[in-house]
Design an enzyme around this catalytic site. Structure first.
Site, PDB file in Angstrom:
ATOM      1  N   ASP A   1       1.977   2.227   4.026  1.00 12.73           N
ATOM      2  CA  ASP A   1       0.935   3.248   3.611  1.00 12.73           C
ATOM      3  C   ASP A   1       1.709   4.708   3.442  1.00 12.73           C
ATOM      4  O   ASP A   1       1.277   5.579   3.788  1.00 12.73           O
ATOM      5  CB  ASP A   1      -0.204   3.553   4.638  1.00 12.73           C
ATOM      6  CG  ASP A   1      -1.371   4.302   4.232  1.00 12.73           C
ATOM      7  OD1 ASP A   1      -1.280   4.476   3.098  1.00 12.73           O
ATOM      8  OD2 ASP A   1      -2.394   4.342   5.029  1.00 12.73           O
TER       9      ASP A   1
ATOM     10  N   GLU B   1       0.690  -0.983  -0.046  1.00 14.34           N
ATOM     11  CA  GLU B   1      -0.019  -0.022  -0.088  1.00 14.34           C
ATOM     12  C   GLU B   1       0.752   1.086   0.058  1.00 14.34           C
ATOM     13  O   GLU B   1       1.055   1.942   0.940  1.00 14.34           O
ATOM     14  CB  GLU B   1      -1.021  -0.039   1.182  1.00 14.34           C
ATOM     15  CG  GLU B   1      -1.841   1.068   1.233  1.00 14.34           C
ATOM     16  CD  GLU B   1      -3.148   1.087   2.351  1.00 14.34           C
ATOM     17  OE1 GLU B   1      -3.481   2.297   2.506  1.00 14.34           O
ATOM     18  OE2 GLU B   1      -3.163   0.006   2.779  1.00 14.34           O
TER      19      GLU B   1
ATOM     20  N   HIS C   1       1.572   4.771  -2.114  1.00 13.07           N
ATOM     21  CA  HIS C   1       0.896   5.802  -2.986  1.00 13.07           C
ATOM     22  C   HIS C   1       1.854   6.660  -3.786  1.00 13.07           C
ATOM     23  O   HIS C   1       2.834   6.871  -3.651  1.00 13.07           O
ATOM     24  CB  HIS C   1      -0.281   6.326  -2.327  1.00 13.07           C
ATOM     25  CG  HIS C   1      -1.111   5.335  -1.677  1.00 13.07           C
ATOM     26  ND1 HIS C   1      -2.139   4.621  -2.031  1.00 13.07           N
ATOM     27  CD2 HIS C   1      -1.456   5.361  -0.053  1.00 13.07           C
ATOM     28  CE1 HIS C   1      -2.485   3.859  -1.261  1.00 13.07           C
ATOM     29  NE2 HIS C   1      -2.145   4.405   0.069  1.00 13.07           N
TER      30      HIS C   1
ATOM     31  N   HIS D   1      -9.393  -0.355  -0.975  1.00 13.28           N
ATOM     32  CA  HIS D   1      -8.600   0.824  -0.034  1.00 13.28           C
ATOM     33  C   HIS D   1      -9.787   1.789   0.487  1.00 13.28           C
ATOM     34  O   HIS D   1     -10.823   1.779  -0.237  1.00 13.28           O
ATOM     35  CB  HIS D   1      -7.767   1.603  -1.143  1.00 13.28           C
ATOM     36  CG  HIS D   1      -6.883   2.625  -0.321  1.00 13.28           C
ATOM     37  ND1 HIS D   1      -7.413   4.000  -0.228  1.00 13.28           N
ATOM     38  CD2 HIS D   1      -5.677   2.599   0.362  1.00 13.28           C
ATOM     39  CE1 HIS D   1      -6.416   4.861   0.466  1.00 13.28           C
ATOM     40  NE2 HIS D   1      -5.511   3.763   0.760  1.00 13.28           N
TER      41      HIS D   1
END
Length: 320
Positions: free
Chosen positions: A280, A7, A9, A160
């Site tokens: 994240d 995860e 981004h 998500h």
């Protein structure tokens, strides 16, 4: 211990108009730093990966992406552009980056076609969808052709978090619970449960769904889901108990959860093969996330599964 992170981004310039209004409330300096991290694919991102012991990051468009675009054709074009841009960055650093497809779920068939292009032509590892699409959740029957395609391709979909389409009354008047503090947790766990109770996993039993944040609390309620579901007078028929679908179709990542308590609960509830590492990035600190797993109260065999082996198996990553 080298890790694979799922995860992590990024954002492209054409998608900035969707991100900026949706960002959590942060200082101007914080927003500047986040945008700088999201648009960087070079030294800054690689340094953060190294600090966490991550040698492979699976990159995905940060929310909400095109999920909030009302025009299906525009959303489809923007998603394809983001996927092409990501493929270009992966080509520059193929040993460090992999990708999840960004999909315009406004058009189920178009999303299925784009997923196939991304997997078969661009070499992506699966897809990441940022919650509902303009209030339409993925249990809607219109998505059955998409689920059929995803199952046939045998790749995971990372579900998500996203903002609620309509803010639940219980959260109104308490902005401290907005977005990542609590809103996204209940929104995403409820989204997954809609798939369960709508029979999506009965129709497509081989689907592989990934949730972040150690499963958005779901690993901790399996017994109660079965117990209360059994008391319903007229539920939609399911072939299995609710907990069976979580055990069979759900994988979770450590993204945004650097604590032994939920880690041990997820491992105990779902099994050692269903928990995967994530940071994240850039919303969490990479070194903190990596250090957490390195020191977690689990043995080294389990640590290796969470850090790397489970991700490689789920996404069929060769040569890693």
């Amino acid at each position: 211990m080298q890790k694979i992170a799922l995860e992590e981004h990024f954002i492209t310039e054409p998608l900035l108009p969707y991100l900026l209004p949706a960002m959590p409330a942060v200082s101007d300096e914080g927003r500047k730093q986040l945008l700088g991290s999201l648009t960087d694919f070079g030294e800054q991102r690689l340094k953060a990966m190294d600090a966490a012991g991550v040698d492979i990051a699976v990159l995905s468009v940060t929310g909400p992406g095109v999920q909030t675009e009302p025009d299906a054709k525009k959303a489809t074009a923007l998603a394809a552009g983001a996927n092409d841009a990501l493929a270009g960055e992966i080509q520059k650093r193929p040993t460090r980056y992999r990708g999840f497809a960004h999909l315009a779920m406004q058009d189920a068939k178009g999303a299925a076609d784009e997923l196939e292009r991304c997997v078969k032509q661009l070499g992506f590892a699966g897809a990441l969808v940022n919650g509902h699409t303009n209030g339409v959740y993925l249990d809607d029957p219109r998505y059955d052709p998409f689920w059929e395609h995803l199952q046939a391709l045998d790749v995971p979909l990372y579900l998500h978090p996203a903002d609620s389409f309509k803010m639940p009354y219980v959260l109104q008047g308490c902005p401290e619970m907005d977005k990542p503090v609590w809103e996204w947790t209940i929104e995403t766990s409820a989204h997954f449960l809609r798939l369960v109770f709508a029979g999506v996993f009965d129709r497509f039993p081989k689907l592989k769904i990934v949730l972040g944040h150690m499963g958005e609390t779901l690993p901790y309620v399996l017994w109660r889901l079965d117990s209360r579901f059994a008391l319903l007078a007229n539920p939609r028929p399911l072939k299995e108990k609710p907990s069976t679908y979580l055990a069979r179709n759900l994988w979770v990542t450590t993204a945004g959860q650097c604590d032994d308590v939920p880690l041990l609960a997820a491992l105990s509830s779902l099994g050692q093969d269903r928990v995967l590492f994530s940071v994240d990035y850039p919303y969490e600190d990479s070194a903190t996330a990596g250090g957490f797993l390195d020191r977690a109260a689990i043995d080294d065999a389990v640590r290796a599964k969470v850090a790397r082996e489970n991700a490689a198996a789920l996404m069929k990553l060769s040569g890693v």
